[in-house]
Motif scaffolding. Structure first.
Motif, PDB file in Angstrom:
ATOM      1  N   ILE A  60      -5.913  -7.429   0.132  1.00 14.95           N
ATOM      2  CA  ILE A  60      -6.685  -6.404  -0.606  1.00 14.95           C
ATOM      3  C   ILE A  60      -8.037  -7.175  -0.841  1.00 14.95           C
ATOM      4  O   ILE A  60      -7.824  -8.359  -1.669  1.00 14.95           O
ATOM      5  CB  ILE A  60      -6.122  -5.730  -2.156  1.00 14.95           C
ATOM      6  N   ARG A 104      -8.616   2.382  -2.988  1.00 15.34           N
ATOM      7  CA  ARG A 104      -7.400   2.266  -2.716  1.00 15.34           C
ATOM      8  C   ARG A 104      -6.425   2.775  -3.595  1.00 15.34           C
ATOM      9  O   ARG A 104      -6.397   2.603  -4.931  1.00 15.34           O
ATOM     10  CB  ARG A 104      -7.056   0.909  -2.429  1.00 15.34           C
ATOM     11  N   GLY A 121       0.707  -1.180   0.032  1.00 16.89           N
ATOM     12  CA  GLY A 121      -0.087  -0.161   0.034  1.00 16.89           C
ATOM     13  C   GLY A 121       0.822   1.256  -0.071  1.00 16.89           C
ATOM     14  O   GLY A 121       2.089   1.541  -0.009  1.00 16.89           O
TER      15      GLY A 121
END
Length: 287
Positions: A245, A273, A237
């Motif tokens: 995820i 995201r 990330g």
């Protein structure tokens, strides 16, 4: 007995009844949790959620029974059992089942100690073909009076094969003895490690970074010899840590899917995201 007097006695006895029930329930749930964690591979999140539901339900049933609502207590327990049974559908989508490997010797993990100000850290590299879940590091400063002690180092998600984590904190230097920790005499070894086995069959994945909506796409082509029922992804990330995820079929409200041999499917991140990189499949459910 006078109904009012009976009610007063029930109210006065209620804290004692609940305390006794709470001790019994905590002992039962705690013992079951210990056995499950020790002798099975059940995920802790399952035990925590089911434990909370069981404690709340039994305490509510005890309270209802104490005040004469025994039938309502039974109904509450039945509903809780149904709710936990239904929750398995959610767990099956979120939590993958991967074989765990626990090693105490010939561990394919490389570590390197370092000291920065008042913190002792290690860098950990996964040299295994499987995912590294946690590492036990035995640490001592080299003093004859101190025996090595072990600290388990874990992170937000499993460490992929060939990857490493930098400067995982091990200990803090004693402020009144700054010369005690010296890298020239510090010993830092791997005591044990837990791995999660890499899936036997992994389809081809083409990762498409987030669009303006923040949802990244995973274009999946099933070039394996098995039918795929679900995929779980792990990405690095924006915080530079690897994390799981959650995905779902793109442009569809159906959360369940399967990919036949030679078939294709586009999955998208369930939430917006940003900054995802190094995305890999870490678990596969085959049919």
């Amino acid at each position: 007995m006078n109904p009012n007097a009976d009610l007063v006695l029930r109210v006065l006895a209620f804290p004692i009844v609940m305390a006794i029930a709470q001790l019994r329930v905590l002992g039962l749930v705690g013992g079951a949790a210990f056995l499950l964690l020790t002798y099975t591979d059940v995920e802790p999140v399952r035990i925590i959620i089911y434990g909370v539901v069981a404690i709340a339900t039994i305490m509510l049933a005890t309270a209802l029974s104490h005040f004469g609502g025994g039938l309502l207590g039974v109904v509450g327990i039945v509903l809780a059992v149904i709710a936990m049974w239904k929750s398995e559908v959610i767990f099956d989508r979120v939590i993958p089942t991967s074989d765990r490997i626990h090693l105490t010797e010939n561990i394919p993990v490389q570590i390197a100690p370092s000291i920065s100000r008042d913190t002792v850290s290690v860098s950990i590299a996964n040299d295994s073909p499987d995912w590294l879940e946690a590492t036990g590091v035995a640490f001592a400063d080299g003093s004859p009076m101190e025996r090595p002690w072990t600290k388990t180092v874990s992170w937000g998600h499993w460490l992929a094969p060939g990857e490493e984590i930098q400067r995982a904190e091990i200990a803090s230097v004693y402020p009144d003895d700054p010369g005690r920790y010296d890298l020239h005499r510090t010993t830092c070894t791997v005591a044990h490690a837990d791995f999660r086995r890499m899936p036997a069959f992994i389809p081809s994945i083409e990762f498409e970074p987030q669009r303006s909506s923040g949802h990244s796409l995973f274009h999946v082509t099933n070039d394996t010899p098995v039918t795929i029922g679900r995929l779980w992804f792990s990405c690095v990330g924006s915080n530079r840590f690897r994390e799981s995820i959650q995905t779902r079929p793109a442009y569809s409200n159906d959360l369940d899917y399967q990919i036949e041999l030679g078939g294709t499917l586009t999955l998208m991140t369930s939430d917006a995201r940003y900054g995802l990189t190094s995305c890999r499949v870490y678990a596969v459910k085959t049919l």
